[in-house]
Design a protein around this motif. Structure first.
Motif, short mmCIF file in Angstrom:
data_model
loop_
_atom_site.label_atom_id
_atom_site.label_comp_id
_atom_site.label_asym_id
_atom_site.label_seq_id
_atom_site.Cartn_x
_atom_site.Cartn_y
_atom_site.Cartn_z
N MET A 1 36.01 36.26 23.90
CA MET A 1 36.21 36.36 25.40
C MET A 1 35.07 36.72 26.36
SD MET A 1 39.58 37.81 27.60
CE MET A 1 40.82 37.12 26.20
N HIS A 2 33.89 36.80 25.76
CA HIS A 2 32.65 37.38 26.69
C HIS A 2 32.48 36.26 27.73
CE1 HIS A 2 32.35 39.14 22.72
NE2 HIS A 2 31.41 39.90 23.18
N VAL A 3 32.76 36.93 28.88
CA VAL A 3 32.42 36.27 30.12
C VAL A 3 30.91 35.99 30.43
CG1 VAL A 3 32.95 35.91 32.55
CG2 VAL A 3 34.51 37.20 31.19
N PRO A 4 30.42 34.79 30.44
CA PRO A 4 28.88 34.56 30.94
C PRO A 4 28.69 34.79 32.55
CG PRO A 4 30.10 32.42 30.96
CD PRO A 4 31.36 33.36 30.60
N ASP A 5 27.58 34.71 32.70
CA ASP A 5 27.27 34.91 34.21
C ASP A 5 27.53 33.76 34.82
OD1 ASP A 5 25.91 37.41 34.16
OD2 ASP A 5 24.19 36.57 33.04
N GLY A 6 28.05 33.70 36.11
CA GLY A 6 28.06 32.46 36.95
C GLY A 6 29.79 32.05 37.23
N ILE A 7 30.59 32.34 36.27
CA ILE A 7 31.99 32.27 36.25
C ILE A 7 32.64 32.96 37.52
CG2 ILE A 7 34.25 32.30 35.20
CD1 ILE A 7 32.83 31.30 32.77
N ILE A 8 32.26 34.17 37.70
CA ILE A 8 32.93 35.02 38.64
C ILE A 8 31.66 35.31 39.65
CG2 ILE A 8 33.90 37.14 39.19
CD1 ILE A 8 35.55 35.39 37.31
N ASN A 9 32.20 35.26 40.89
CA ASN A 9 31.21 35.31 42.18
C ASN A 9 30.52 36.93 42.04
OD1 ASN A 9 32.92 36.99 43.72
ND2 ASN A 9 33.53 35.18 44.58
N ALA A 10 29.45 36.94 42.80
CA ALA A 10 28.95 38.30 42.84
C ALA A 10 29.68 39.58 43.54
CB ALA A 10 27.38 38.19 43.86
N PRO A 11 30.42 39.11 44.57
CA PRO A 11 31.17 40.32 44.98
C PRO A 11 32.27 40.79 44.17
CG PRO A 11 31.17 38.72 46.56
CD PRO A 11 30.39 38.26 45.44
N VAL A 12 33.22 40.00 43.39
CA VAL A 12 33.92 40.46 42.29
C VAL A 12 33.40 41.02 41.05
CG1 VAL A 12 35.86 39.60 41.15
CG2 VAL A 12 35.55 38.76 43.34
N SER A 13 32.20 40.44 40.82
CA SER A 13 31.44 40.99 39.70
C SER A 13 31.14 42.53 39.83
CB SER A 13 30.25 40.26 39.51
OG SER A 13 30.80 38.77 38.92
#
Length: 363
Positions: free
Chosen positions: A1-13
Motif C-alpha cells: 500500500m505504498h503511496v507514490p508521489d502525485g496521488i495526494i496533493n501537496a497541502p494534504v501531503s
C-alpha cells in the motif's frame, strides 16, 4: 500500500507529514518505557528488519492482484505500540530512500496510513479481545493477533480513502475508490492475519518473555503445552538481574536474535524471488480507477537499489536477492541503532532524575 508521489496533493501531503512527525515524536517518548529491557532495542531492530523482509513477499489475493504484509499489528504485539510505529517508520524510510518504494513527498501519508493507523487499530483490537478471551492461553493471544491484523489492513485502506477524498489529485467517485480499496484489502488482511498469527505464535513457543503484547496484556501466567501438559511460560523477573541466570538469558536472547535475522535474510534474499509479480492492492485499484494519472517518477528512481534490484547485475535472482539482503542489513543496523539511542536517553534521564532527587542541601 505504498503511496507514490502525485496521488495526494501537496497541502494534504504536508499535513500528513506533520501528523506523522507528531506521531513519531510521541512514539519516541512512549518507546522509552517499552525499551526499558536491554534486550528490547536489538529485538525492535530485528522486528523492523523482519517486516522489511516479509514486505518483499507479495502473495496473490485475486486475479491480477497481490498483497504484502503491512506489519503494524505484528510490530505492536511483539515490541509495543509506540516502538511499533517507529519500526514501521524505519522500514518505510529505508524503502523510500534506498529502493524507490513509496513516494518521498508521500512519506508522511505512508507513515500515517501504514504505521500509525495499523498500529492503533490493531493494538486496540488486540487488547480488547484479550479482555474477553480466556486469559493466560497461547491460543487466545494467537486468535487476538489474527483478528487484530485482519482488521488493521482494511482500516488502513479506508483511512487512505479518507486522505484521498481530501487531497486526491484526480476526479474519481469516492464510493468506487472506497469499495475497491476496502474490498481488495480485506483479502490482503487475511494474508496479513495469517503471517502475524503464525509469527507471534512461533515467538511465543520459544521466547514468550520477549513478546510485549503478552507482558502488558495477559494478567494471568501464559500457559504453554509441553509434553501434552499445560505449564506456565517463563516470565522475566527484575530480580533476575542479580542472579547467575542472566548470562544464560542473554545468550538465549542473542541466539534468538541471530535465528530471527537469518530468517529475515533468507526471506529477503531467496524466498522473495518467488513472490507474486502482480501489482499490490493500491497499485491495482489506482490503475483500475484512474487515480494514478498524476503519479510522478520517484525522486530516487536512479538509485542503485531501485525496485529491489542491484544496478548492473543482470541475473534477476542474484540482483533481487542481494538487494533484499542489503535492505535487511541496513534496516536492522539503522533500526537497532535508533532504538538503542532511545533507550539510552531513557536510562540517562532516569539516572539524572535519581541523582537530582537524592541530592541533599547542607548548611
Amino acid at each position: 500500500m505504498h503511496v507514490p508521489d502525485g496521488i495526494i496533493n501537496a497541502p494534504v501531503s504536508v499535513a500528513a507529514g506533520v501528523v506523522a512527525a507528531a506521531a513519531v515524536g510521541v512514539s519516541l517518548r512512549g518507546a522509552r518505557r517499552e525499551l526499558a529491557d536491554e534486550r528490547a532495542a536489538p529485538l525492535a531492530g530485528l522486528v523492523a528488519a523482519f517486516v522489511f523482509a516479509v514486505q518483499m513477499l507479495n502473495f496473490p489475493v485475486a486475479a491480477g492482484t497481490s498483497g504484502h504484509l503491512l506489519g503494524g499489528a505484528l510490530a505492536a504485539i511483539l515490541v509495543g505500540p509506540y516502538t511499533g510505529v517507529l519500526c514501521i517508520s524505519v522500514v518505510l524510510l529505508m524503502q523510500g530512500i534506498l529502493f524507490a518504494d513509496g513516494g518521498l513527498t508521500a512519506l508522511g501519508v505512508n507513515i500515517t496510513v501504514m504505521g500509525v493507523v495499523t498500529v492503533l487499530v490493531s493494538y486496540g483490537v488486540y487488547r480488547g479481545l484479550l479482555k474477553v478471551l480466556p486469559r493466560g492461553r497461547r491460543r487466545s493471544v494467537t486468535v487476538a493477533s489474527f483478528a487484530a491484523a485482519l482488521v488493521s489492513v482494511p482500516a488502513a485502506a479506508g483511512f487512505f480513502t479518507l486522505i484521498y477524498a481530501v487531497g486526491g489529485t484526480t476526479d474519481v467517485p469516492l464510493g468506487k475508490v472506497l469499495t475497491a480499496m476496502v474490498g481488495v484489502h480485506v483479502l490482503i488482511g487475511i494474508g496479513e492475519a495469517a503471517i502475524t498469527a503464525l509469527t507471534v505464535s512461533s515467538v511465543l513457543a520459544v521466547r514468550p518473555d520477549l513478546v510485549y503484547g503478552v507482558q502488558e496484556s495477559v494478567s494471568a501466567p501464559l500457559k504453554l503445552r509441553v509434553g501434552g501438559e499445560l505449564v506456565d511460560a517463563p516470565v522475566a523477573s527484575p530480580a533476575a538481574t542479580d542472579s547467575a541466570a542472566v548470562p544464560v538469558a542473554a545468550r538465549s536472547a542473542r541466539k534468538f536474535w541471530g535465528v530471527g535475522l537469518l530468517t529475515a535474510l533468507v526471506l529477503a534474499g531467496v524466498v522473495s524471488f518467488y513472490a507474486s509479480a502482480n501489482p499490490d492492492g493500491l497499485e491495482k485499484v489506482a490503475a483500475d480507477q484512474g487515480i494514478d494519472k498524476n503519479v510522478r517518477d520517484h525522486a530516487t528512481a536512479d538509485s542503485p537499489l531501485a525496485d529491489y534490484g542491484v544496478k548492473d547485475i543482470d541475473n534477476p535472482f542474484v540482483s533481487g536477492g542481494l538487494a533484499g539482503v542489503i535492505g535487511v542489513g541496513v534496516t536492522v543496523v539503522v533500526g537497532s541503532g535508533a532504538f538503542w539511542v532511545v533507550r539510552r536517553r531513557r536510562t540517562s534521564a532516569a539516572v539524572e532524575k535519581s541523582t537530582s532527587g537524592s541530592g541533599k542541601v547542607t548548611a
